[in-house]
Design an enzyme around this catalytic site. Structure first.
Site, PDB file in Angstrom:
ATOM      1  N   GLN A  18       7.171  10.839   7.910  1.00  0.00           N
ATOM      2  CA  GLN A  18       6.293  10.655   6.759  1.00  0.00           C
ATOM      3  C   GLN A  18       6.902  11.277   5.501  1.00  0.00           C
ATOM      4  OE1 GLN A  18       2.388  11.315   9.453  1.00  0.00           O
ATOM      5  NE2 GLN A  18       1.889  11.185   7.291  1.00  0.00           N
ATOM      6  N   ARG A  72      -5.250  12.338   8.866  1.00  0.00           N
ATOM      7  CA  ARG A  72      -5.898  11.522   7.832  1.00  0.00           C
ATOM      8  C   ARG A  72      -6.732  12.383   6.880  1.00  0.00           C
ATOM      9  NH1 ARG A  72      -7.307   5.327   8.729  1.00  0.00           N
ATOM     10  NH2 ARG A  72      -7.459   4.779   6.570  1.00  0.00           N
ATOM     11  N   CYS A  73      -6.112  13.435   6.414  1.00  0.00           N
ATOM     12  CA  CYS A  73      -6.795  14.247   5.418  1.00  0.00           C
ATOM     13  C   CYS A  73      -5.773  15.084   4.707  1.00  0.00           C
ATOM     14  CB  CYS A  73      -7.849  15.144   6.055  1.00  0.00           C
ATOM     15  SG  CYS A  73      -7.186  16.652   6.769  1.00  0.00           S
ATOM     16  N   GLU A  98      -7.853   8.731   2.808  1.00  0.00           N
ATOM     17  CA  GLU A  98      -8.364   9.717   3.746  1.00  0.00           C
ATOM     18  C   GLU A  98      -9.847  10.012   3.580  1.00  0.00           C
ATOM     19  OE1 GLU A  98      -4.064  11.836   4.282  1.00  0.00           O
ATOM     20  OE2 GLU A  98      -5.397  12.662   2.791  1.00  0.00           O
TER      21      GLU A  98
END
Ligand code: FAD
Lengths: 806, 284
Positions: A237, A384-385, A760
């Site tokens: 990522q 996802r945050c 997110e």
């Protein structure tokens, strides 16, 4: 007049810029199976690596016998810590300032830990050879409960640092203690907790779960010994950060390393960190001189790569009798597993947990987080945050509900009473953040009206009566959530990863015929960057999004950036894209003025062209300007049309949203059913409404999974109990409810296009909404709080403990 | 997640398969749809040296109904069971059950023979077969024999089938009357937290036939003889349903697992069974 107005509209539409629900350009290849993922990479002579992993959660490694494995035809090498030690690669630094064993060095600290790396001609031989490596273990007592970590009989996990009283984040009070992180005013907050008319207290546990992207982690390393170049493809990522780390670790000069993130099948934070598999594939390629591929399987992914959450959040919230919040206190025990491998900006060992005052104007607050080692897999990534925002949002949205119960007040009303008001922005929070913009009351009222909140409450009251009268065995829960995120890390002055400031970048080349290529320091894992960044640029430079190629993920070509996670791509790289576009436009303006034979200031930008002020028939389109920039000698202007921008954001962005979930619950079986889910998101300027909707649907579904069943559970011996998708809950379309999406639009005042990020939000806001619905259903029967995941048996147990089974 | 090494055999007739199995003995396993066997081979819990694939044996794939008897070839897939209209007429509970197994992808591969021969207490077909009072036809080196489903299951993964036998066919009588297969599970593709198969035949206000069996509540499927008799003799009313459920619950021995503690499963099972009885009676 109207004809010109219309044509401006037409030209605008043709750009497919900001606000267009443009179809995702990526999907043509994904839907036809033409994606190119790490495991699709096949190089001549490539070998395959596979790990021998520990079945024990805590054990001393007495010996490793690789001889039988080496005898198996097709096995090329078996690496152990002893082989890596001379290269100083048997340990590696983590993003959180700790270090992690690449291969077991004397002991193992969690089940699934990497012990030896088998390299063979194909993955089948490698798998067989794994079984032939004999490891002699001496089992040690196991620590799974972080609350027992500092008891006198607790085993010491990290013998390597047991005498170090100072860690990367300050003092350590025990060998199993990693750090204590404190924010806010402890004395003032504790005084309020003593004196306030109403104080509600609760222990809120956000259980351990896992991002579980569809594609597991993997890498292919290829060391070209002739020209000294290392190429590394992987599920990264943050490819540039990986390049820098790889250079620092291996001693290979950074210009001799090329890191490529090809298509990535979902990341969700799982692919931010550096894993032993990456390091071993590099070493194996250096040792063997041929490419080496490592791709983990699903069980390895679930049990050994980075987990998420695992925060035990003890909270107190103080208020006046009529519900004005006076203070918030939180002590969190953070279970980090065996190594502190959180992926947080360096200065934030508990991420942005200090956004835990949420959407509320809370004058005084205090937060302390204790990081603890246990015999579990390392991680603590932002699933996802943005760096623990999910934990913070869950905590405050549960505490609000707990307070509402204590006050005997409606939870929607309590929220509205305490929201930061529109005119208070920019708002300085008690725990140190400056919220950029928001209009919470408008969003909240819109949400309550959309679901007919009053009607729902009346229906719920009736159902409680029916239940008590024996007419039904079902209860109804109304889950409220108003979340505020903090995303877009972040300002270089306080955000860095391994010393690298968290700016991001965009480089644009306009081709002579007026199409363009833009490269960014981020990397899409399904977010649709190739679609949306082209839209940002289209609006800025007047070239249709269809004629703009977006490229990311190859460190040899892309400008340096910190990658994609924490909803940072749009806030940071999106801003860089707009800024680079503006540089293009500034140069284009000079060229246009020259071509139109007027002064720079006599022309103005209109959709896709510069027009002479007061003479609309005289203009030059961006396409014409692009061509001119390459084929005309323009005095004082360099040929070509390119720009690059490195963007250091002045602040974070603060997306918010109002979510409401209505749930029907069968008290006897514990089965629950989402009847309705309304999600209003405010992500500032909306770049592509269709992509936003897709992101919201996906994020809500992950939130559903987490709230309703998804967990990484360990038994008391440290065995992973949820290591396959049979037990680790991933919802299918069958389990996924209908979502009703909505929006308000409050632009970020400091972002060039006002966008805040949305990928997110639905996970951050969704989890509290689902969980609050379950909790709310039992409020009438005396429940204050029950922990997630709300799977059948736990819901059943809640009902049972309340005496609802007779 | 990669299986150990094995030799692959694909016989084209049943006698050939039986002979191969006799010859290769303990080191061999037959493979049908592979959707229980391959996962356990990937986990290396099963490491057979030889796999005898039954896919090539056409005679094992059929559904025949005549003279009140249903015969289903072992290699008939769950999807084929669902699709057969004739079978639905003769035994609608089969479709109802098969639709609650796994997901469509698994059902295209998984076979009825594999499902009942596997011996996993989580499989749904074994209790159904006990409820139907089915017979299993086994072919071995010494020829054919027939074992009742109600006598087939000994313990988890232990059945009356000899290692050298192949299950070729399942036989049971056509059933009329009310039916229900109730299953509580966590998600699509999950085995039962608790499941119950119920057949009830109505005769006026009386119940002329009752049969109940349970899935995944002990280390074998459970045929509930006493509970069935209670409904058959006493009729289906609230009081008898409660008594039958109590009787059936006395038989179960669920274990704690990720689906929940035994205490919860007992409660869930009683709810699932009571509602399956009511559903079956409403359809009777
Ligand atoms: C994700 C998933 C979810 C599932 N959920 C469910 C569920 O909810 N309910 C359920 O019931 N099942 C479920 N299953 C299992 C599935 O139904 C299997 O297909 C079934 O259990 C086995 O059938 P098979 O044809 O695939 O057999 P195989 O896997 O090929 O064989 C299973 C075993 O039976 C033996 N065997 C097979 N056929 C014969 C034969 N003719 N004679 C003798 N021995 C034989 C094999 O040697 C092996 O030991 C699930 C499977 C998966 C992968």
């Amino acid at each position: 007049m109207s004809a010109t107005a219309e044509s401006v509209q037409d030209r605008k539409a043709a750009l497919k810029g900001l606000g267009t629900s443009r179809k995702r350009v990526e999907d043509a290849r994904f839907t036809q199976g033409k994606g190119n993922y790490v495991d699709d990479i096949k190089l001549p002579g490539m070998l395959f690596g596979d790990f021998v992993r520990s079945q024990h959660a805590h054990a001393r490694v007495k010996s490793i016998d690789t001889s039988k494995a080496m005898e198996l035809p097709g096995v090329v090498a078996v690496l152990t810590a002893a082989d890596l030690e001379p290269l100083n690669l048997h340990w590696m630094p983590t993003l959180a300032g700790d270090k992690q064993m690449v291969l077991a060095d004397g002991k193992v600290l969690f089940q699934g830990q990497e012990v030896a790396f088998v390299v063979a001609e194909d993955r089948y031989i490698a798998a067989d050879a794994v079984d032939l490596v004999k490891v002699d273990y001496e089992e040690l007592p196991v620590l799974v409960d972080p609350f027992k970590a500092e008891l006198s009989d607790a085993p010491i996990l990290r013998e390597d640092i047991k005498d170090e009283t100072e860690g990367a984040h300050g003092a350590r009070r025990h060998p199993n203690h990693i750090f204590t992180w404190e924010q806010g005013d402890q004395a003032a907050t504790e005084a309020i907790m003593k004196e306030a008319p109403v104080v509600a207290e609760e222990m809120v546990y956000y259980h351990r779960t896992h991002p579980c992207p569809m594609e597991t982690c993997g890498s292919v390393a290829s060391m070209d010994k002739v020209n000294g170049k290392l190429t590394l493809w992987g599920t990264f990522q943050a490819p540039h950060v990986v390049r820098t780390v790889a250079s620092l670790l291996s001693g290979i000069a950074e210009h001799n390393i090329r890191v490529v993130s090809p298509d990535i099948g979902g990341g969700f934070g799982n692919k931010v960190g550096v894993y032993p598999g990456y390091v071993c594939s590099i070493v194996a390629s250096i040792v063997t001189g041929v490419p080496v591929k490592w791709v983990e399987d699903r069980m390895e992914n679930l049990s050994a790569t980075a987990f998420a959450r695992d925060y035990h959040m003890n909270g107190k919230i103080a208020a006046t009798e009529d519900g004005k919040i006076l203070g918030l206190w939180c002590h969190t025990t953070a279970d980090h597993g065996a190594f502190d491998a959180c992926a947080d900006p360096t200065k934030y060992p508990a991420g942005f947990m200090n956004i835990c005052t949420g959407s509320y104007d809370i004058p005084t607050a205090y937060l302390a987080v204790d990081g603890i080692y246990t015999n579990k897999a390392p991680g603590g990534v932002a699933y996802r945050c943005s760096f623990r925002v999910t934990e913070a949002a869950y905590f405050i949205e549960r505490m609000i509900e707990v307070l509402a119960i204590k006050l005997n007040m409606d939870a929607a009303e309590l929220r509205a009473k305490n929201f930061i008001r529109k005119e208070q922005f920019p708002y300085q929070s008690a725990l140190g953040w400056e919220y950029d913009s928001g209009d919470y009351h408008t969003a909240w009222n819109k949400a309550l009206e959309a679901v007919d909140y009053k009607g729902l409450r009346a229906e719920q009251a009736q159902q409680v009566n029916d239940f008590k009268a024996g007419k039904t065995r079902k209860l109804m829960g109304i889950g409220l959530c108003h979340f505020t995120e903090i995303v877009g890390a972040g300002p270089v002055k306080n955000c860095d990863i391994l010393g690298m400031g968290m700016f991001d970048s965009c480089e644009i080349r306009i081709h002579p015929t007026g199409s363009a290529l833009a490269r960014l320091g981020t990397i899409s894992q399904g977010q649709g960057h190739a679609t949306t960044f082209a839209q940002i640029l289209a609006t800025e430079i007047g070239i249709s999004a269809d004629e703009i190629t977006i490229e990311e993920g190859d460190t040899d070509t892309a400008p340096y950036g910190l990658g994609t996670y924490g909803s940072r791509s749009t806030p940071v790289a999106g801003a860089a894209t707009a800024m680079a576009g503006r540089k293009i436009r500034a140069k284009a303006q000079m060229i246009a003025a020259y071509l139109l034979e007027v002064h720079d200031n006599d022309i103005e930008w209109e959709v896709d062209r510069f027009v002479v002020k007061g003479a609309p028939e005289r203009f030059k389109t961006m396409k014409e300007i692009a061509f001119a920039s390459y084929n005309q000698a323009i005095p004082g202007v360099e040929p070509g049309l390119e720009a690059v921008s490195y963007y250091d954001p002045p602040n974070m962005t603060y997306p918010f949203g109002a979510y409401i979930c209505v749930m029907d619950i069968d008290v006897d079986t514990g089965v629950s059913d989402v009847r309705k889910f309304y999600a209003l998101d405010d992500c500032g300027t909306r770049i592509n409404p269709m992509i936003i909707e897709g992101q919201v649907h996906g994020g809500l579904t992950e939130a559903l999974a987490i709230a309703m069943g998804q967990e990484i559970a360990y038994d008391e011996l440290g065995n992973v109990k949820t290591g396959t998708l049979m037990d680790f809950f991933i919802p299918t379309s069958w389990e996924t409810p209908n979502y009703q999406t909505d929006f308000t639009e409050t632009p970020s005042p400091h972002h060039p296009i006002g966008a805040k990020g949305v990928g997110e939000s639905p996970n951050v806001g969704g989890v509290p909404a689902f969980s609050n619905a379950i909790n709310d259903a039992f409020r009438a029967f005396g429940l204050t709080h029950t922990n997630m995941p709300h799977d059948h048996w736990r819901v059943w147990k809640t009902a049972n403990d309340l005496g609802l089974h007779g | 997640m990669i299986t150990g090494n094995f030799e692959y055999h694909q016989p084209s007739s049943l006698p050939e398969a039986v002979a191969l199995l006799s010859k290769l003995g303990d080191d061999a396993r037959v493979i049908a749809g592979g959707h229980s066997l391959i996962p356990s081979m990937k986990l290396r819990l099963a490491m057979p040296e030889h796999l005898i694939d039954l896919q090539g044996i056409g005679e094992l794939k059929n559904i025949q109904i005549s003279g009140g008897e249903v015969r289903i070839g072992a290699m008939t897939t769950q999807a084929e069971l669902i699709a057969s209209e004739a079978l639905y007429k003769s035994a609608p509970i089969i479709r109802e059950t098969a639709l609650q197994i796994a997901d469509p992808q698994v059902r295209y591969m998984g076979t009825i023979g594999g499902n009942v021969a596997n011996g996993d207490p989580g499989n749904d077909m074994p209790a159904l077969m006990q409820c139907l009072d089915a017979n299993f036809v086994l072919q071995g080196p010494d020829g054919e024999r027939v074992v009742k489903a109600r006598e087939f299951y000994e313990a988890a993964y232990f059945t009356a089938r000899d290692d050298l036998e192949i299950l070729s066919e399942i036989r049971f009588s056509e059933c009329s009357g009310g039916f229900a297969y109730g299953k509580q599970k966590r998600k699509i593709g999950d085995y039962a937290t608790a499941a119950a198969a119920v057949l009830l035949t109505k005769d006026g206000n009386n119940c002329s036939h009752a049969s109940i069996a349970l899935t995944n509540l002990a280390d074998t499927p459970l045929y509930c003889e006493e509970a069935s008799a209670m409904l058959q003799n006493g009729g289906v009313n609230d009081e008898n349903i409660a008594a039958a459920v109590t009787s059936a619950m006395a038989q179960i021995e669920p274990v704690d697992d990720n689906r929940g503690p035994a205490e919860f499963k007992k409660h869930a099972a009683s709810i699932v069974l009571a509602s399956a009885i009511r559903d079956a009676w409403a359809r009777a």
